[in-house]
Scaffold this motif. Structure first.
Motif, mmCIF file in Angstrom:
data_model
loop_
_atom_site.group_PDB
_atom_site.id
_atom_site.type_symbol
_atom_site.label_atom_id
_atom_site.label_comp_id
_atom_site.label_asym_id
_atom_site.label_seq_id
_atom_site.Cartn_x
_atom_site.Cartn_y
_atom_site.Cartn_z
ATOM 1 N N THR A 17 124.013 -19.359 -4.766
ATOM 2 C CA THR A 17 123.781 -19.292 -6.211
ATOM 3 C C THR A 17 122.320 -19.604 -6.537
ATOM 4 O O THR A 17 121.698 -18.918 -7.355
ATOM 5 N N THR A 18 121.783 -20.617 -5.870
ATOM 6 C CA THR A 18 120.376 -20.984 -6.082
ATOM 7 C C THR A 18 119.469 -19.789 -5.783
ATOM 8 O O THR A 18 118.514 -19.516 -6.512
ATOM 9 N N THR A 19 119.793 -19.064 -4.717
ATOM 10 C CA THR A 19 118.979 -17.905 -4.349
ATOM 11 C C THR A 19 119.152 -16.775 -5.365
ATOM 12 O O THR A 19 118.167 -16.161 -5.787
ATOM 13 N N ALA A 20 120.390 -16.525 -5.780
ATOM 14 C CA ALA A 20 120.621 -15.453 -6.766
ATOM 15 C C ALA A 20 119.820 -15.743 -8.039
ATOM 16 O O ALA A 20 119.094 -14.875 -8.551
ATOM 17 N N VAL A 21 119.911 -16.995 -8.519
ATOM 18 C CA VAL A 21 119.245 -17.371 -9.775
ATOM 19 C C VAL A 21 117.719 -17.290 -9.642
ATOM 20 O O VAL A 21 117.031 -16.713 -10.489
ATOM 21 N N ASN A 22 117.197 -17.837 -8.554
ATOM 22 C CA ASN A 22 115.737 -17.935 -8.452
ATOM 23 C C ASN A 22 115.084 -16.661 -7.935
ATOM 24 O O ASN A 22 113.953 -16.358 -8.312
ATOM 25 N N LEU A 23 115.804 -15.907 -7.120
ATOM 26 C CA LEU A 23 115.276 -14.604 -6.724
ATOM 27 C C LEU A 23 115.272 -13.681 -7.944
ATOM 28 O O LEU A 23 114.286 -12.978 -8.207
ATOM 29 N N GLY A 24 116.378 -13.706 -8.697
ATOM 30 C CA GLY A 24 116.467 -12.872 -9.906
ATOM 31 C C GLY A 24 115.346 -13.203 -10.880
ATOM 32 O O GLY A 24 114.664 -12.310 -11.396
ATOM 33 N N THR A 25 115.124 -14.494 -11.105
ATOM 34 C CA THR A 25 114.071 -14.918 -12.042
ATOM 35 C C THR A 25 112.698 -14.515 -11.510
ATOM 36 O O THR A 25 111.844 -14.046 -12.263
ATOM 37 N N SER A 26 112.484 -14.680 -10.210
ATOM 38 C CA SER A 26 111.182 -14.323 -9.633
ATOM 39 C C SER A 26 110.905 -12.834 -9.783
ATOM 40 O O SER A 26 109.800 -12.431 -10.159
ATOM 41 N N LEU A 27 111.909 -12.017 -9.517
ATOM 42 C CA LEU A 27 111.715 -10.563 -9.655
ATOM 43 C C LEU A 27 111.400 -10.216 -11.117
ATOM 44 O O LEU A 27 110.552 -9.365 -11.391
ATOM 45 N N ALA A 28 112.081 -10.912 -12.037
ATOM 46 C CA ALA A 28 111.831 -10.671 -13.465
ATOM 47 C C ALA A 28 110.396 -11.068 -13.823
ATOM 48 O O ALA A 28 109.733 -10.384 -14.610
ATOM 49 N N ILE A 29 109.914 -12.155 -13.225
ATOM 50 C CA ILE A 29 108.536 -12.588 -13.487
ATOM 51 C C ILE A 29 107.531 -11.553 -12.970
ATOM 52 O O ILE A 29 106.482 -11.337 -13.553
ATOM 53 N N PHE A 30 107.920 -10.871 -11.886
ATOM 54 C CA PHE A 30 107.077 -9.773 -11.382
ATOM 55 C C PHE A 30 107.338 -8.479 -12.148
ATOM 56 O O PHE A 30 107.080 -7.387 -11.648
ATOM 57 N N ASN A 31 107.908 -8.603 -13.335
ATOM 58 C CA ASN A 31 108.076 -7.460 -14.233
ATOM 59 C C ASN A 31 109.144 -6.453 -13.847
ATOM 60 O O ASN A 31 109.120 -5.315 -14.305
ATOM 61 N N LYS A 32 110.050 -6.853 -12.985
ATOM 62 C CA LYS A 32 111.174 -5.974 -12.647
ATOM 63 C C LYS A 32 112.302 -6.284 -13.620
ATOM 64 O O LYS A 32 112.453 -7.438 -14.051
ATOM 65 N N SER A 33 113.094 -5.270 -13.945
ATOM 66 C CA SER A 33 114.253 -5.581 -14.790
ATOM 67 C C SER A 33 115.434 -5.911 -13.880
ATOM 68 O O SER A 33 115.714 -5.209 -12.899
#
Ligand SMILES: Nc1ncnc2c1ncn2[C@@H]1O[C@H](COP(=O)(O)OP(=O)(O)O)[C@@H](O)[C@H]1O
Ligand SMILES: [Mg+2]
Length: 258
Positions: A17-33
């Motif tokens: 879960t930690t990876t899903a949440v933080n990978l998702g947020t990181s990708l969003a920060i790199f401007n990915k939807s």
């Protein structure tokens, strides 16, 4: 077309879960939807974003059991390009209903298909077992990320899990690739852990992500403040490494056939 990544392991408490949440947020920060889908009836994704039960009017339960369109359940996380589909199981009966609907193993794949083109990445957080919900997550996925802790018994379990993934792929999803094995909660002060990571790299070679996620107090406390660590403590070692992982995934260095 968006990429669907399932975060899966037969074990609980390894950082899925930690990876899903933080990978998702990181990708969003790199401007990915990004769309984060919570397949675990425990509903940890919602908790990680400070969503209380009353915020979650509709979730995966309504989609899988009541045939509600997926788009009606998408909640924005507060970050522009990061959306969530939380799990909103409120009783054991609902959980059983959801697991039994999931016996149709391509149900989630069919449900997600219409939004695949809207997002760059769809990240699915799987429960810690190989039940029908996890199988749905693996049938829907293009690739799977496997978090592991650097402990001896985890190595044994990993070999078995990779074989299981191979047979699932053969039967139900020939396109499924290994996105990578991700070492989580690593403590570099512990010699044994270093040896285990070396052994992992020797055995599984480029299946193992270059990025290793350290055990980090900011990562551990982030869910209690209802924020991903990237938003809670951007300069922490945990946040930096999850951003690195996102870069590694965007560069697609690690995808391997099963
Ligand atoms: N890198 C880390 N450093 C410190 N604690 C972590 C780290 N990753 C996960 N945790 C903590 O370990 C516990 C299990 O993590 P979680 O992501 O919920 O695992 P899973 O989803 O595989 O069950 C949680 O309390 C989480 O906050
Ligand atoms: Mg979890």
């Amino acid at each position: 077309m968006g990429q669907i990544i399932s975060i899966s392991s037969q074990k609980g408490g390894v950082g899925k879960t930690t990876t899903a949440v933080n990978l998702g947020t990181s990708l969003a920060i790199f401007n990915k939807s990004v769309l984060l889908v919570d397949l675990d009836p425990q509903g940890s994704i919602g908790i990680s974003f400070h969503l209380e039960d009353y915020h979650i009017k509709f979730g995966l339960y309504e989609v899988m059991v009541k045939n509600m369109p997926l788009t009606g359940t998408i909640i924005n996380s507060g970050l522009d390009n990061l959306d969530l589909i939380p799990t909103n199981i409120r009783s054991e009966d609902q959980e059983i209903e959801m697991y039994s609907k999931a016996l149709k193993l391509d149900l989630l794949k069919t449900i997600i298909n219409p939004v695949k083109k809207i997002y760059d990445y769809i990240i699915i957080d799987c429960p810690p077992n190989l039940g029908s919900m996890t199988l749905n997550g693996l049938v829907a996925a293009d690739s799977v990320i496997i978090p592991v802790v650097s402990e001896y018994y985890a190595l044994k379990a990993l070999g078995k899990f990779l074989n299981t993934l191979k047979s699932i792929s053969k039967k139900y999803n020939r396109q499924l690739k290994i996105g990578g094995i991700l070492v989580t909660m690593f403590d570099r002060r512990i010699k044994k852990q270093k040896e285990i990571v070396e052994y992992l790299r020797m055995t599984f070679k480029n299946l193992v992500f270059e990025t290793v996620i350290p055990r980090n107090s900011k990562v551990a406390e982030a869910p209690s403040v209802g924020k991903p660590v990237i938003l809670h403590a951007i300069h922490s070692e945990g946040a930096i490494k999850y951003l690195k992982l996102a870069e590694e995934i965007m560069s697609k260095k690690n995808e391997n056939k099963l």
